[in-house]
Motif scaffolding. Sequence first.
Motif, PDB file in Angstrom:
ATOM      1  N   PRO A 145       0.812  -1.230   0.000  1.00 32.98           N
ATOM      2  CA  PRO A 145       0.000   0.000   0.000  1.00 32.98           C
ATOM      3  C   PRO A 145       0.842   1.275   0.000  1.00 32.98           C
ATOM      4  O   PRO A 145       0.458   2.279  -0.594  1.00 32.98           O
ATOM      5  N   GLN A 146       2.011   1.225   0.660  1.00 34.08           N
ATOM      6  CA  GLN A 146       2.859   2.410   0.708  1.00 34.08           C
ATOM      7  C   GLN A 146       3.351   2.805  -0.685  1.00 34.08           C
ATOM      8  O   GLN A 146       3.505   3.987  -0.994  1.00 34.08           O
TER       9      GLN A 146
ATOM     10  N   TYR B 238       0.524   4.567  -2.396  1.00 34.39           N
ATOM     11  CA  TYR B 238       0.355   5.902  -1.796  1.00 34.39           C
ATOM     12  C   TYR B 238       1.420   6.866  -2.309  1.00 34.39           C
ATOM     13  O   TYR B 238       1.101   7.986  -2.745  1.00 34.39           O
TER      14      TYR B 238
ATOM     15  N   TYR C  98      -4.520   6.035  -4.702  1.00 38.11           N
ATOM     16  CA  TYR C  98      -4.978   6.143  -3.309  1.00 38.11           C
ATOM     17  C   TYR C  98      -6.087   5.122  -3.046  1.00 38.11           C
ATOM     18  O   TYR C  98      -6.148   4.526  -1.961  1.00 38.11           O
TER      19      TYR C  98
ATOM     20  N   ALA D 117      -4.383   1.897  -2.423  1.00 42.54           N
ATOM     21  CA  ALA D 117      -3.707   1.896  -1.123  1.00 42.54           C
ATOM     22  C   ALA D 117      -4.705   1.680   0.005  1.00 42.54           C
ATOM     23  O   ALA D 117      -4.460   0.900   0.941  1.00 42.54           O
ATOM     24  N   ILE D 118      -5.871   2.347  -0.090  1.00 43.32           N
ATOM     25  CA  ILE D 118      -6.889   2.234   0.960  1.00 43.32           C
ATOM     26  C   ILE D 118      -7.552   0.862   0.922  1.00 43.32           C
ATOM     27  O   ILE D 118      -7.909   0.296   1.965  1.00 43.32           O
TER      28      ILE D 118
ATOM     29  N   LYS E 209      -5.196  -1.259   2.691  1.00 44.73           N
ATOM     30  CA  LYS E 209      -5.016  -0.887   4.100  1.00 44.73           C
ATOM     31  C   LYS E 209      -6.142   0.075   4.481  1.00 44.73           C
ATOM     32  O   LYS E 209      -6.052   1.278   4.254  1.00 44.73           O
TER      33      LYS E 209
ATOM     34  N   ASP F  88      -7.307   1.447   7.082  1.00 45.62           N
ATOM     35  CA  ASP F  88      -7.100   2.549   8.026  1.00 45.62           C
ATOM     36  C   ASP F  88      -5.926   3.436   7.613  1.00 45.62           C
ATOM     37  O   ASP F  88      -5.276   4.055   8.468  1.00 45.62           O
ATOM     38  N   TYR F  89      -5.694   3.543   6.313  1.00 40.90           N
ATOM     39  CA  TYR F  89      -4.546   4.321   5.809  1.00 40.90           C
ATOM     40  C   TYR F  89      -4.921   5.815   5.848  1.00 40.90           C
ATOM     41  O   TYR F  89      -5.409   6.387   4.879  1.00 40.90           O
ATOM     42  N   TYR F  90      -4.658   6.448   6.975  1.00 36.28           N
ATOM     43  CA  TYR F  90      -5.090   7.830   7.239  1.00 36.28           C
ATOM     44  C   TYR F  90      -4.503   8.815   6.223  1.00 36.28           C
ATOM     45  O   TYR F  90      -5.232   9.641   5.652  1.00 36.28           O
ATOM     46  N   ASP F  91      -3.201   8.751   5.993  1.00 37.18           N
ATOM     47  CA  ASP F  91      -2.566   9.708   5.078  1.00 37.18           C
ATOM     48  C   ASP F  91      -3.079   9.547   3.652  1.00 37.18           C
ATOM     49  O   ASP F  91      -3.229  10.532   2.919  1.00 37.18           O
ATOM     50  N   ALA F  92      -3.361   8.316   3.241  1.00 38.75           N
ATOM     51  CA  ALA F  92      -3.904   8.092   1.902  1.00 38.75           C
ATOM     52  C   ALA F  92      -5.305   8.678   1.784  1.00 38.75           C
ATOM     53  O   ALA F  92      -5.695   9.215   0.738  1.00 38.75           O
TER      54      ALA F  92
END
Length: 443
Positions: free
Chosen positions: A57-58, A61, A80, A83-84, A87, A89-93
């Motif tokens: 996911p990173q 992102y 994005y 990525a989400i 993951k 709970d990927y807050y920054d994404a």
Amino acid sequence: MKRLFPAIILTLLFIPIARAQTPAEFFSRGVQKSKNRDFKGALTEFTQVITMSPENPQAYYNRGLCKALLEDYPGSIQDYDKAIALKADYYDALLARGDSRDRQEQTQDALKDFAKAIEMDATDSRAYLKRGMIRSRLQYYQAAIQDFNNVIELEPENAQAYYARGVCRTKLGDYESALKDFTQVIHMNDKLAHVYIARAAVYVKLNNSRAAVDDYTRAIILDPEDVNSYCQRGFGKYQAFDYSGAMADFEKALTLDPQNTAAFYGRGLVKSRNGGSREAIDDLTKAIEIDNSSESRATFTGLITKNVLDNLRASIIENSRFIELSNDRTEAYYVRGISKARVGDNKAAIADLSRALELNPIFPDAYFSRAMARSAANDQMGAIQDCSNAIRFNARHAEAYYLRGLIRYSQGDEENGCLDLTKAVELGYKLAVAAQKQYCSKK
């Protein structure tokens, strides 16, 4: 030949064998290229990571960030999303996707992303700030202010939140609170020209022209080529009765931008105030015509003498303050109409004032000025109607009561004429006192 064979074997043993690069190495190189602002190169590196490790996911992102910085917002949203999906709970994404959605005018989806981010972490100011910016743009000012309040509570030194909250408060007419916000930003950083400009506009609303002029001056020091600051400082000086200073600012603005409509309007306003009506007409005409996608001699009858109308016009100019120029040029038509009336061109004055009223049907001073022009052109019934409309939209328009009273009296309606003159006296209009005594003392 047999002797050479071992030597060849030894040589082959020292040839280096190429080692395969790992996803982590591509990822590290992508991060470094991003830091060096080589976003295209970084994108290539992250793509290689995804090819080798499609469940990372990173990598999605970071590639999404590169695409956003290269203004490929649809592509960034796709990354994005992935990525989400990988993951949840990927807050920054989630924040980044909200940004890209906002850029793509997917406003409601962006708001949902920021709301979800706030649910995930209510202690991070970033989502509140981003959501507040969108709400402000949508004119949901109270909701935006609440978001900015949350930012400031979490991050008391966030100058951007203070500034944005000040803008919202200005829009809502809460000028005292807006003034505090802009002043707080200036305490944090006194090198931001746009903040001085915003605070100056608030000072104008609070009728503190001198403070506004001071702030526009500071903005000009920080940005000497900003035409708008010269124009606005000119209007501030006009309000503070510094007509020569205002003229200098409008001249400077026109030097920087020879087609600036606000500068032509302001210079025309000053010329009109100083009695240069014909020169004012030229400037106001330019203010109306530049980039705008929109004749008889007067005869005087009864009590409506030329002197009466001249005195009324003089009082309008003397008492008038700056009227901000709107996009449809309503105010320029209004001031040009007054200027044309002052040089005796009442037909053209009526046309300009009528145009101003088409654009703004609740403009009491435009009705009154047209009433004077109509009276000068011997259209007394039209003048009475315009005075009535001026009073309708400004119940304390003493001059309109005075003029309507004189016309009614001269037309034989002495009772209503005297009622109007008495009302003008009650409202404090000094010129009405003598007329009321002369014509109505025995009534």
